[in-house]
Scaffold this motif. Structure first.
Motif, short mmCIF file in Angstrom:
data_model
loop_
_atom_site.label_atom_id
_atom_site.label_comp_id
_atom_site.label_asym_id
_atom_site.label_seq_id
_atom_site.Cartn_x
_atom_site.Cartn_y
_atom_site.Cartn_z
N GLU A 282 0.49 11.93 -51.81
CA GLU A 282 0.08 11.57 -50.44
C GLU A 282 -1.23 12.28 -50.08
OE1 GLU A 282 2.86 11.08 -46.71
OE2 GLU A 282 2.15 13.15 -46.75
N ASP A 283 -1.37 13.54 -50.52
CA ASP A 283 -2.53 14.35 -50.16
C ASP A 283 -3.76 14.04 -51.02
OD1 ASP A 283 -0.82 15.57 -48.44
OD2 ASP A 283 -0.57 17.40 -49.62
N ASP A 284 -3.58 13.38 -52.15
CA ASP A 284 -4.70 13.15 -53.07
C ASP A 284 -5.48 11.92 -52.63
OD1 ASP A 284 -6.40 12.46 -55.18
OD2 ASP A 284 -5.02 13.24 -56.69
N ASN A 285 -6.71 12.15 -52.15
CA ASN A 285 -7.51 11.05 -51.60
C ASN A 285 -7.90 10.00 -52.64
OD1 ASN A 285 -7.40 12.01 -49.02
ND2 ASN A 285 -9.23 13.29 -49.28
N SER A 286 -7.86 10.35 -53.92
CA SER A 286 -8.24 9.38 -54.94
C SER A 286 -7.08 8.44 -55.28
CB SER A 286 -8.73 10.10 -56.20
OG SER A 286 -7.69 10.86 -56.75
N VAL A 287 -5.88 8.77 -54.79
CA VAL A 287 -4.70 7.93 -55.07
C VAL A 287 -4.46 7.00 -53.89
CG1 VAL A 287 -2.19 7.97 -55.38
CG2 VAL A 287 -3.62 9.61 -56.62
N GLU A 288 -4.35 5.71 -54.18
CA GLU A 288 -4.11 4.73 -53.11
C GLU A 288 -2.70 4.18 -53.09
OE1 GLU A 288 -7.19 1.79 -53.33
OE2 GLU A 288 -8.73 3.26 -52.80
N HIS A 289 -2.06 4.15 -54.27
CA HIS A 289 -0.67 3.69 -54.32
C HIS A 289 0.07 4.50 -55.37
CE1 HIS A 289 -3.56 0.39 -55.41
NE2 HIS A 289 -3.46 1.12 -56.49
N ILE A 290 1.36 4.68 -55.14
CA ILE A 290 2.14 5.58 -55.97
C ILE A 290 3.20 4.78 -56.73
CG2 ILE A 290 3.49 7.73 -55.94
CD1 ILE A 290 2.50 8.05 -52.98
N TYR A 291 3.33 5.08 -58.02
CA TYR A 291 4.36 4.45 -58.85
C TYR A 291 5.29 5.54 -59.34
CZ TYR A 291 1.46 0.31 -58.81
OH TYR A 291 0.73 -0.79 -58.40
N ILE A 292 6.59 5.36 -59.13
CA ILE A 292 7.54 6.39 -59.55
C ILE A 292 8.61 5.78 -60.44
CG2 ILE A 292 8.97 6.23 -57.44
CD1 ILE A 292 9.26 9.33 -57.62
N GLN A 293 8.93 6.51 -61.49
CA GLN A 293 9.92 6.06 -62.47
C GLN A 293 11.34 6.21 -61.87
OE1 GLN A 293 10.03 8.73 -65.82
NE2 GLN A 293 10.86 7.18 -67.20
N ALA A 294 12.19 5.21 -62.09
CA ALA A 294 13.58 5.29 -61.63
C ALA A 294 14.37 6.25 -62.52
CB ALA A 294 14.22 3.90 -61.70
N VAL A 295 15.53 6.73 -62.04
CA VAL A 295 16.44 7.50 -62.89
C VAL A 295 17.78 6.75 -62.91
CG1 VAL A 295 15.33 9.72 -62.40
CG2 VAL A 295 17.28 8.98 -60.98
N ALA A 296 18.62 7.04 -63.89
CA ALA A 296 19.93 6.38 -63.97
C ALA A 296 20.76 6.78 -62.77
CB ALA A 296 20.63 6.78 -65.26
N GLU A 297 21.43 5.78 -62.17
CA GLU A 297 22.15 6.05 -60.93
C GLU A 297 23.58 6.55 -61.17
OE1 GLU A 297 21.40 3.80 -56.91
OE2 GLU A 297 20.60 2.64 -58.59
N ASN A 298 23.67 7.71 -61.79
CA ASN A 298 24.98 8.37 -61.82
C ASN A 298 24.79 9.86 -61.68
OD1 ASN A 298 24.26 9.08 -64.53
ND2 ASN A 298 24.92 7.02 -65.13
N GLY A 299 25.86 10.58 -61.31
CA GLY A 299 25.77 12.01 -61.04
C GLY A 299 24.71 12.28 -59.98
N LEU A 300 23.87 13.26 -60.22
CA LEU A 300 22.81 13.62 -59.29
C LEU A 300 21.79 12.48 -59.12
CD1 LEU A 300 21.20 15.60 -57.56
CD2 LEU A 300 20.50 16.77 -59.65
N GLY A 301 21.74 11.58 -60.11
CA GLY A 301 20.83 10.43 -60.05
C GLY A 301 21.08 9.55 -58.83
N VAL A 302 22.30 9.55 -58.32
CA VAL A 302 22.62 8.74 -57.12
C VAL A 302 21.81 9.24 -55.92
CG1 VAL A 302 24.45 8.05 -55.50
CG2 VAL A 302 24.95 8.21 -57.96
N ALA A 303 21.80 10.56 -55.73
CA ALA A 303 21.07 11.13 -54.59
C ALA A 303 19.57 10.96 -54.76
CB ALA A 303 21.42 12.61 -54.43
N ILE A 304 19.09 11.14 -55.99
CA ILE A 304 17.65 11.01 -56.24
C ILE A 304 17.19 9.57 -55.97
CG2 ILE A 304 15.85 11.12 -58.04
CD1 ILE A 304 17.52 13.42 -59.30
N MET A 305 17.96 8.58 -56.47
CA MET A 305 17.59 7.19 -56.24
C MET A 305 17.71 6.81 -54.77
SD MET A 305 16.29 5.83 -58.84
CE MET A 305 16.22 4.13 -58.31
#
Ligand code: AMP
Ligand code: MG
Length: 319
Positions: A282-305
């Motif tokens: 968000e703070d990096d002025n050279s970045v206009e859009h952000i792409y984030i890798q998904a994680v498997a939705e089990n265990g702690l992955g549920v909260a992260i997703m």
């Protein structure tokens, strides 16, 4: 950085009806004396938080749990003692000393004992329980450092700097309805762990109770100020000015900026770095859009997703 005098100064501000941002093990909280309705009102004003979104009350001892709640089944106390202090919030019937503004008029109150020495010392020195949502503007990214708080809430009375938070995402929230325990918000404490320690005869469910509003469950929340896309398979090309967030070391396409939350896909590390990586993009002025890798939705992955999807809610899946 942190020293004892700072905590004393912060406690003095809380005791006198002011607002203090303080570290917990999950994210930074924006705290006020939970028993002072006027002080609590300032939290809603500074955060621009809608009044229907109830606050979590932070305590340092079980004595406060007894004072702030009523009709709590005695058999759940050992269960709570197992998880507290820790990143678990329990919603229980509230006592009369809790002002309605804290709970948005609900007859229940969310209680948490943070597993962070500075936070508990602050509560102890303030002499009152501390009502505190995350120290961000409503709807924006949660803060995992004092700098993140300063960015969004520069006018807070005081920021108690305790370094980076360890867990990185907000507490797991549960509630009890007779012998049924319900998950209201996923977090680092997983359903498996909760089920293991429930009292005899209790059941666990993740189904939502209609009558309970838990606005942390709103579909859009915790969002960066730039478009955010989640992907499963790494695209071969990215548009110019892309920021890429990955959770495992891999060969990366050419992008403006790349951040690894973990080098091994360790979900505890991913959770700890999630908001921080989004703040950096968000703070990096050279970045206009952000792409984030998904994680498997089990265990702690549920909260992260859960947090990722809310942060990306306005945007369609990555092409
Ligand atoms: P925050 O600290 O900003 O993550 O917000 C606290 C969240 O706790 C709220 O958004 C609600 O989802 C939840 N919460 C707090 N008190 C209650 C309550 N009495 N009943 C249901 N959910 C609650
Ligand atoms: Mg929040």
């Amino acid at each position: 950085m942190h020293n004892k005098n700072n905590t004393q100064k912060a406690a003095h501000i809380i005791a006198n009806g002011g607002l203090v941002a303080f570290p917990t093990e999950t994210v930074y909280g924006l705290g006020a004396n939970a028993l002072n309705a006027e002080a609590v009102a300032k939290i809603f004003a500074l955060k621009e938080r809608p009044s229907f979104d109830p606050l979590i009350v932070h305590i340092d001892t079980f004595d406060w749990l007894e004072k702030l709640t009523k009709n709590t089944a005695p058999e759940i106390i050992p269960f709570l003692e197992h998880f507290m202090p820790g990143p678990l919030t329990v919603v229980l019937e509230k006592s009369d000393i809790v002002p309605p503004i804290v709970t948005s008029g609900l007859n229940t109150v969310g209680i948490r004992m943070p597993n962070n020495d500075i936070a508990r010392e602050l509560i102890r020195l303030s002499g009152c329980p501390i009502a505190a949502p995350s120290a961000n503007k409503f709807g924006q990214l949660s803060p995992s450092s004092a700098a993140h708080v300063r960015k969004q809430l520069p006018n807070v009375d005081y920021i108690l700097d305790g370094g980076n938070t360890q867990v990185g995402i907000e507490s797991t929230i549960i509630t009890f309805n007779d012998k049924e325990c319900t998950l209201l918000r996923p977090g680092i404490i997983t359903p498996e762990e909760i089920t293991k320690y429930l009292p005899e005869g209790y059941t666990f469910t993740t189904k939502k109770i209609e009558s309970i509003i838990a606005p942390g469950l709103l579909q859009s929340h915790y969002s960066p100020k730039k478009p955010l896309f989640i992907f499963d398979t790494l695209p071969e090309n990215f548009p110019p000015h892309s920021g890429l967030i990955l959770h495992k070391t891999m060969e990366t396409p050419i992008v403006e900026r790349c951040i690894f939350t973990s080098h091994t896909g360790n979900l505890v590390e991913v959770a700890a770095q999630l908001f921080s990586s989004l703040h950096t993009m968000e703070d990096d002025n050279s970045v206009e859009h952000i792409y984030i890798q998904a994680v498997a939705e089990n265990g702690l992955g549920v909260a992260i997703m859960d947090r990722m999807k809310k942060a990306a809610f306005q945007y369609k899946p990555a092409p």
